[in-house]
Design a protein around this motif. Structure first.
Motif, short mmCIF file in Angstrom:
data_model
loop_
_atom_site.label_atom_id
_atom_site.label_comp_id
_atom_site.label_asym_id
_atom_site.label_seq_id
_atom_site.Cartn_x
_atom_site.Cartn_y
_atom_site.Cartn_z
N LEU A 26 -19.23 -23.14 -47.78
CA LEU A 26 -17.89 -23.70 -47.92
C LEU A 26 -17.88 -24.86 -48.90
N SER A 29 -17.93 -23.80 -52.35
CA SER A 29 -16.67 -23.15 -52.74
C SER A 29 -15.54 -24.17 -52.92
N VAL A 31 -14.37 -26.26 -50.52
CA VAL A 31 -13.58 -26.48 -49.30
C VAL A 31 -13.84 -27.89 -48.78
N VAL A 34 -12.75 -27.71 -42.36
CA VAL A 34 -12.75 -26.41 -41.71
C VAL A 34 -12.47 -26.60 -40.22
N ILE A 69 -16.11 -31.22 -44.33
CA ILE A 69 -17.25 -30.45 -44.83
C ILE A 69 -18.38 -31.36 -45.30
#
Length: 210
Positions: A26, A29, A31, A34, A69
């Motif tokens: 994540l 990517s 992010v 979450v 994150i």
């Protein structure tokens, strides 16, 4: 509650690397945060189980916000001691051992197979990837020389116990055992057994009974 104030269940500890890998994906990517639901869907682990696992380590997230994150990534790296490189050796370079050396934990830059050992003269000296298979005669010296901490055991079942005794006598306290043999080791040594036959049988059972 700090992790050293409570006994963490073994099942929870075994899930931590899965959490770490998913959170790393994540992060890569882009992010930022979450939710436990998103973690559940991505990992196929019940969200209540994830929240319970995380609760052993204190407040990792906020209700209504989820989990940051960057914070999770730092937490898992520290908890799993992923800030340091863990050096791994393979003992037994048959078909499975060769495959593992080729794989070489490329999904995790904090673990690396740095050495491979065998007793067969036909295998010793062979280069797999960037690793040259060494003789078991040099095993103890090379462990110390290369700072190896973990051994992956892929020898024939009938010699697994004998070889494991040599491994632990050399000071290794972590063994990933890919043989069907359930090896006996000193109490201070951690062993994880990976029996591919049992895992496949379990998979087929759950496929037929889901």
């Amino acid at each position: 509650m700090a992790k050293n104030e409570v006994k963490i269940p073994k099942a929870t500890l075994k899930r931590l690397p899965h959490y770490y890998r998913f959170v790393s994906t994540l992060h890569n990517s882009g992010v930022d945060r979450v939710s436990s639901k998103e973690l559940s869907e991505g990992l196929n682990i019940d969200s209540a189980t994830i929240r319970r696992d995380f609760s052993y380590f204190g407040e990792l997230g906020k209700k209504g916000y989820g989990y940051n994150i960057n914070y999770l990534l730092k937490f898992f790296r520290t908890t799993l001691e992923q800030d340091d490189m863990t050096k791994v050796a393979i003992v037994g370079v048959g078909n499975l051992g060769t495959a593992l050396v080729n794989y070489n934990f490329t999904v995790n830059d904090r673990m690396q197979i740095v050495a491979a050992f065998d007793q067969s003269q036909e295998i010793i000296g062979r280069t797999i990837g960037n690793i040259t298979v060494q003789s078991m005669e040099d095993f103890e010296n090379k462990l110390e020389e290369q700072g190896i901490q973990v051994v992956i055991l892929t020898v024939p079942q009938q010699v697994a116990q004998k070889v494991s005794e040599r491994i632990t006598s050399a000071g290794i306290t972590g063994i990933l055992n890919f043989t069907p043999q359930r090896i006996n080791v000193p109490e201070k040594v951690q062993v994880h057994h990976i029996d591919l036959g049992i895992e496949l049988q379990s998979l087929i059972f759950f496929m037929k009974n889901q």
